[in-house]
Design an enzyme around this catalytic site. Structure first.
Site, short mmCIF file in Angstrom:
data_model
loop_
_atom_site.label_atom_id
_atom_site.label_comp_id
_atom_site.label_asym_id
_atom_site.label_seq_id
_atom_site.Cartn_x
_atom_site.Cartn_y
_atom_site.Cartn_z
N LYS A 91 -6.62 -31.91 19.59
CA LYS A 91 -5.68 -31.01 18.91
C LYS A 91 -5.99 -30.96 17.41
CE LYS A 91 -2.35 -34.81 18.35
NZ LYS A 91 -1.13 -35.43 18.90
N ARG A 120 11.39 -36.46 22.20
CA ARG A 120 10.78 -35.38 21.44
C ARG A 120 10.48 -34.30 22.48
NH1 ARG A 120 5.29 -36.83 18.20
NH2 ARG A 120 4.43 -36.21 20.20
N HIS A 128 4.60 -39.89 26.52
CA HIS A 128 4.05 -40.34 25.23
C HIS A 128 4.91 -41.48 24.68
CE1 HIS A 128 1.39 -39.83 21.88
NE2 HIS A 128 2.22 -39.20 21.08
N ARG A 140 -5.25 -41.27 27.12
CA ARG A 140 -5.20 -40.01 26.38
C ARG A 140 -5.33 -40.28 24.87
NH1 ARG A 140 -0.37 -38.87 27.95
NH2 ARG A 140 0.46 -39.02 25.86
N TYR A 190 -4.45 -33.51 -16.82
CA TYR A 190 -3.11 -33.02 -17.14
C TYR A 190 -2.14 -34.15 -17.46
CZ TYR A 190 -4.37 -28.52 -14.97
OH TYR A 190 -4.95 -27.33 -14.66
N CYS A 206 -6.14 -32.92 -9.86
CA CYS A 206 -5.75 -31.53 -10.07
C CYS A 206 -6.00 -30.73 -8.78
CB CYS A 206 -6.54 -30.92 -11.21
SG CYS A 206 -6.60 -31.97 -12.69
N MET A 207 -5.77 -29.44 -8.83
CA MET A 207 -5.97 -28.60 -7.65
C MET A 207 -7.43 -28.62 -7.20
SD MET A 207 -5.16 -24.56 -7.05
CE MET A 207 -3.52 -24.67 -7.74
N ASP A 208 -8.36 -28.65 -8.16
CA ASP A 208 -9.78 -28.45 -7.85
C ASP A 208 -10.67 -29.63 -8.22
OD1 ASP A 208 -8.87 -25.67 -7.70
OD2 ASP A 208 -8.94 -25.76 -9.89
#
Ligand code: PLP
Length: 383
Positions: free
Chosen positions: A43, A141, A173, A229, A272, A319-321
């Protein structure tokens, strides 16, 4: 999302997937499984490793079947040429059961309403649907609740007698599999055994029953039923470190090219908010991976990368990048274009996804499935 292109000239961040590690892990898990079959859980695009790319290696190394959550995931595997049995188990009442039946994908059912939808689709397709009822043995669940089990069982028996479905097994499960001696584990296993007995009394022939995820496969050979599994173990991560599975080899290495090496003067702040100030003149390296790629911002100032076999700490905010690491006054011998390993296999000296998980108070599942953005998957090894 993650591309598998090898020829992007400007790849700066790679998730390298070692298919030989996947193969070894599958064989190791098959050993743990003994006589039981192995359904590989692929999955979430094979836990971020690329399901279609890792499945052939799995099927060649002791895995019999595949497990996914959605019918879409199963159909994608069929489109990639996979003929092995596939089970999809997290489905709504309006899922495209007809598509699953036509593609010979087994479906989990969690209530009489879900079963009715499968039966209707099977009648319409004029084919027998393979159904694996999911029993709620205590996770509370997904799965058929105890109160709905009698009605569901009657409907299962009727549908099988009509030829609309075949029940190939029951599954469930665990809630506490990573605590091998937790009493709830045994109670859940007993509940599945009782459901199997109920099913047989109702005239069904559930032959391939399963309850064990990776943790139970590694620690509870008595709870294998007919099949195990596992997911995470096949990718080389043990959910029970120090107890079992420490020999498994993480298949994913996240690595980036050093973008720039430069000097930072004593007292200067980095990234930052200047959450880190240089205690002395030093050299730093900028690494092109950020929170948009799956490096959590909450790791800021709390992790290390390996470059040329040495460890260097992240300094300042992620940071983001990008993020920055401190190379020390002598620069550590690091050059622009060198490879920085963010996480990978501890046995070759890399920091690990488990290290990140511990720091962040989460589990390595979240780290490896979180790689995204500009990370490009590349495969090595395999037949
Ligand atoms: C994800 C999942 C698994 C695999 O769990 P691991 O801990 O990765 O082995 C098995 N069964 C079900 C129902 C799951 O959702």
């Amino acid at each position: 999302m993650i591309s598998t292109a090898r020829d992007l000239g400007d790849v700066q961040l790679e998730a390298v997937i070692d298919l030989d590690a996947i193969a070894e892990n599958c064989r190791a898990v098959a050993e743990y499984a003994g006589d039981a079959r192995v359904m590989a859980v692929v999955k979430a695009d094979g836990y971020g490793h690329g399901a279609a790319a890792v499945v052939p290696t799995m099927l060649a190394n002791g895995v019999d079947r595949l497990g996914v959550t959605t019918i879409g995931e199963a159909l994608e595997l069929r489109r990639s040429g996979v003929t092995a049995p596939i089970l999809a188990w997290m489905l709504g009442v309006d899922a495209d059961y007809g598509a699953a039946i036509r593609a010979d994908v087994a479906v989990g059912v969690s209530s009489p309403r879900h079963l009715a939808a499968v039966v209707a689709a099977a009648r319409e397709a004029g084919r027998t649907a393979t159904v694996t009822p999911k029993i709620d043995t205590g996770l509370n669940r997904n799965g058929i609740s105890a109160t709905e089990w009698p009605d569901t069982l009657r409907a299962l028996a009727a549908a099988e007698a009509e030829g609309a479905i075949h029940v190939d097994g029951l599954f469930a499960h665990f809630a506490h599999a990573d605590e091998p001696n937790h009493p709830v584990i045994d109670a859940q296993a007993e509940a599945l055994s009782a459901a199997i007995a109920d099913a047989r009394r109702a005239g069904l022939r559930p032959e391939i029953n399963h309850h064990a995820n990776s943790a139970a496969t590694l620690t509870r050979p008595d709870l294998r039923f007919d099949m195990v599994r596992p997911g995470i173990a096949l990718y080389g991560h043990t959910p029970v470190p120090g107890i079992a599975g420490d020999e498994l080899r993480p298949a994913m290495t996240l690595r980036a090219k050093v973008l720039i090496v430069k000097d930072v003067a004593a007292g200067a702040g980095v990234s930052y908010g200047h959450t880190w100030h240089a205690p002395r003149d030093t050299r730093v390296a900028v690494i092109p991976a950020g929170y948009a790629d799956g490096v959590p911002r909450a790791l800021s100032n709390r992790f290390e990368v390996a470059i040329g076999g040495r460890r260097f700490p992240n300094i300042g905010r992620v940071c983001m990048d990008q993020f920055v690491v401190d190379l020390g006054p002598d620069g550590g011998g690091v050059r622009e274009g060198d490879e920085a390993v963010l996480f990978g296999d501890a046995s070759v000296g890399a920091p690990t996804a488990q290290d990140w998980a511990r720091t962040l108070d989460t589990i390595d599942y979240e780290i490896i499935t979180g790689v995204r953005g500009r990370a490009v998957r590349r495969y090595r090894g395999g037949a």
